[in-house]
Design an enzyme around this catalytic site. Sequence first.
Site, PDB file in Angstrom:
ATOM      1  N   ASP A  77     110.457  53.958  46.399  1.00  0.00           N
ATOM      2  CA  ASP A  77     110.624  53.505  47.835  1.00  0.00           C
ATOM      3  C   ASP A  77     110.432  52.006  47.871  1.00  0.00           C
ATOM      4  OD1 ASP A  77     110.559  54.541  50.407  1.00  0.00           O
ATOM      5  OD2 ASP A  77     108.783  53.582  50.705  1.00  0.00           O
TER       6      ASP A  77
ATOM      7  N   GLU B  36     114.671  51.327  45.341  1.00  0.00           N
ATOM      8  CA  GLU B  36     115.523  50.978  46.777  1.00  0.00           C
ATOM      9  C   GLU B  36     115.210  49.572  47.141  1.00  0.00           C
ATOM     10  OE1 GLU B  36     114.596  52.281  51.717  1.00  0.00           O
ATOM     11  OE2 GLU B  36     113.078  51.946  50.404  1.00  0.00           O
TER      12      GLU B  36
END
Length: 530
Positions: free
Chosen positions: A201, A264
Amino acid sequence: MADTLWWQHGIVYQIYPRSFQDSNGDGIGDLEGIRSRLDYLVGLGVDAIWISPFYPSPMADFGYDISDYRGIDPLFGRLEDFDRLLADAHARGLKVILDFVPNHSSDQHPWFHQSRASRDNPKRDWYIWRDPAPDAGPPNNWLANFGGPAWTWDSSTSQYYYHAFLPEQPDLNWRNPDVREAMFDVLRFWLDRGVDGFRVDVIWHLMKDELFRDNPPNPAWHDGMPSIDRLLQVYSCDRPEIHEVVAQLRAVIDGYPDRVLIGEIYLPLERLVAYYGEGLEGAHLPFNFQLIFAAWNAGEIARIVRDYEAALPQGGWPNWVLSNHDQKRIATRVGAAQARIAAMLLLTLRGTPTLYYGSEIGLEDVPIPPGRVQDPWEKNEPGLGFGRDPARTPMPWDGSENAGFSTATPWLPLNPDCEERNVARLSADPASILNLHRRLIALRRSHPALNRGDYVHAHVEGDLYAYERRSGDERLLIGLNFGHRPQRLTLPGDAPEGRLLLSTALDREDEPVHGAADLRAAEGVIIRLA
Ligand code: NOJ
Ligand code: CA
């Protein structure tokens, strides 16, 4: 041609666990639900699943606020359920990728409880604490991603803490070596259980400017844009020091055979590709989100592909994404007809495709009535279209109650057309977008030209974009009509004969092609050149 690895020639399927399948009648998807649908995924033909977070969480950001990195939230099941899911997936040849959220924890994580307990707590420096500015305001002008300032005042210790997202998601201090070690241990905990990799993330956020300088204003900001975009995120993320951290994460992964590290990253192309690492010691796959933001026309898509291919470092493996749990669904962005072109594009470009659950059935964004809004971003900045609930609605499986997703009212509404648009219905329709996905995936799996071959730009002509994929002697020509009018696709001069392997209309299989193929409006074709 060198052998490729599973995460190179394979297809990743993203599951948002709250919305895939509920197994215990509480209206929320869970691990046991995912396990019960593994055969569907095998039938679809994907190689790996990436599951968005299922760890213990107060759910301020639906699992992206983690209070224990080594457990399962009771809503989703228990560790035993996870182990069983992993074993069953592996038994079917499916890899399992977890979501790793190292930038921030929940404010309910014991680390943060300790950190905020006192200024001299050993965990104080695990998060980012700063004195107020001389005017008693926040230490700098940084803004939070879901609205409001990025600093929250802690009255008991008289300092501010930093959070790139919600106040309930304090950022960890990645300059502290103990934080790094603790997070590397988290990776090993799951790697030891047998997981096949991680999607990390907001990986470009981990390191912040050492001097905490103010971000400059964004001259392009205007009303209607997210408030975070008032500033250019120059000092709060994508700092040069990040690449050392990514390499360290990669080194942990490399301690285990055959695992993948996906990052990401929402950055412009030239900064994105830096995340492969100078000697490819960074992320295996820095997520490439360019198609999400592309103007949907032949010239623009062709340009994006060409620039991306050119920008990749030597040996860096490409990847493509059309949508995810933070973005509008592809069928909503481009419409039902072009969603079929999008599927053919995603599944015929060079590089690993990531398919977001529901795309394969042409699921669209679902309007969420004000009383049912869940996403904190929508609650903080309402009515501007930033809310992510519409793209996170339950998977409709069949015509039974709640579309087979749950015996209870689902946590978000189902798609209003779920009686027609569900897996069972579309499976029975040979021309459906679901069966198009199945055929495209099967073709991709069986043709090295598609799953690992070279990309060769052919041409753009009006609404038509054509390219070749090549491996050994095999040459496949892909022609995509982004427009509403028919287009003629001319075969290359050195290979004027071919055979049509697949059309998005699913009705031209095996058609011989002499010199040119006539494409209908919004039709895409794959032609094997003789
Ligand atoms: C990116 C995730 O994809 C998104 O859903 C989440 O809200 C933020 N990171 C914060 O973790
Ligand atoms: Ca459940």
